[in-house]
Write an enzyme that holds these catalytic residues in place. Structure first.
Site, PDB file in Angstrom:
ATOM      1  N   HIS A   1       1.794   4.433  -2.917  1.00  0.00           N
ATOM      2  CA  HIS A   1       1.939   5.857  -2.640  1.00  0.00           C
ATOM      3  C   HIS A   1       3.426   6.366  -3.333  1.00  0.00           C
ATOM      4  O   HIS A   1       3.404   7.474  -3.955  1.00  0.00           O
ATOM      5  CB  HIS A   1       1.957   6.167  -1.368  1.00  0.00           C
ATOM      6  CG  HIS A   1       0.603   6.205  -0.755  1.00  0.00           C
ATOM      7  ND1 HIS A   1      -0.825   6.827  -1.224  1.00  0.00           N
ATOM      8  CD2 HIS A   1      -0.049   5.325   0.236  1.00  0.00           C
ATOM      9  CE1 HIS A   1      -1.574   6.430  -0.393  1.00  0.00           C
ATOM     10  NE2 HIS A   1      -1.271   5.692   0.358  1.00  0.00           N
TER      11      HIS A   1
ATOM     12  N   HIS B   1       0.762  -1.068  -0.064  1.00  0.00           N
ATOM     13  CA  HIS B   1       0.079   0.039  -0.042  1.00  0.00           C
ATOM     14  C   HIS B   1       0.863   1.308   0.023  1.00  0.00           C
ATOM     15  O   HIS B   1       0.701   2.141  -0.743  1.00  0.00           O
ATOM     16  CB  HIS B   1      -0.882  -0.048   1.141  1.00  0.00           C
ATOM     17  CG  HIS B   1      -2.006   1.050   1.471  1.00  0.00           C
ATOM     18  ND1 HIS B   1      -3.119   1.004   1.094  1.00  0.00           N
ATOM     19  CD2 HIS B   1      -1.473   2.340   1.836  1.00  0.00           C
ATOM     20  CE1 HIS B   1      -3.691   2.395   1.298  1.00  0.00           C
ATOM     21  NE2 HIS B   1      -2.804   3.211   1.739  1.00  0.00           N
ATOM     22  N   GLU B   2       1.898   1.274   0.925  1.00  0.00           N
ATOM     23  CA  GLU B   2       2.840   2.360   0.952  1.00  0.00           C
ATOM     24  C   GLU B   2       3.630   2.544  -0.498  1.00  0.00           C
ATOM     25  O   GLU B   2       3.887   3.622  -0.715  1.00  0.00           O
ATOM     26  CB  GLU B   2       3.734   2.429   2.198  1.00  0.00           C
ATOM     27  CG  GLU B   2       2.758   2.422   3.387  1.00  0.00           C
ATOM     28  CD  GLU B   2       1.745   3.544   3.742  1.00  0.00           C
ATOM     29  OE1 GLU B   2       1.964   4.528   3.326  1.00  0.00           O
ATOM     30  OE2 GLU B   2       0.766   3.279   4.386  1.00  0.00           O
TER      31      GLU B   2
END
Length: 148
Positions: A71, A67-68
């Site tokens: 980003h 998820h990170e």
């Protein structure tokens, strides 16, 4: 897991799922309470919640890292890196990252017991035993143990 092992894991996941290297720093941040991790826009570093590893499985930590990394890579490519952007949602689905971090359960830290009826009370905050009484029999409370 040490910070070096975390860094190696993030670099490996970045190459495997995103086909791009991770050139910045990944670290644990013990101050994170309710989130799985965060991507720092200014430094491009990743901070992860260590509770994701201790309270949940390794797969949850890997999903949080993915998820990170979504980003991270989208921001560096100057594409939509925010949660509401279609680029982010699509890339997250492709790599199989977690959309939301699982809830971390707050645990009781103080165990009190009534002297008279032995009613147990588990509390997150310390209670003034001179001021508060048992709700069942109005007896005096005693601190049995402090749980960390």
């Amino acid at each position: 897991m040490t910070e070096e092992e975390l860094q190696a894991l993030v670099e490996m996941l970045s190459l495997k799922y995103f086909k791009r290297p991770f050139k910045h720093r990944a670290r644990f941040n013990p101050r994170l309470q309710t989130t799985g991790g965060r991507y720092l826009l200014s430094s491009h570093d990743l901070e992860l919640n260590q509770k994701m590893l201790t309270e949940h499985s390794r797969e949850v930590l890997i999903g949080t890292i993915k998820h990170e990394l979504c980003h991270y890579h989208l921001h560096l490519e100057k594409r939509g890196y925010r949660h509401r952007d279609q680029d982010f949602k699509q890339l997250l689905k492709e790599v199989g990252g977690l959309r939301f971090a699982p809830a971390t359960v707050k645990k009781a830290r103080y165990h009190y017991q009534c002297y008279e009826c032995q009613q147990d009370y588990l509390r997150q905050r310390k209670v003034d035993v001179q001021k508060y009484r048992c709700g069942k029999c109005r007896g005096q409370l005693k601190l049995l143990k402090k749980i960390f």
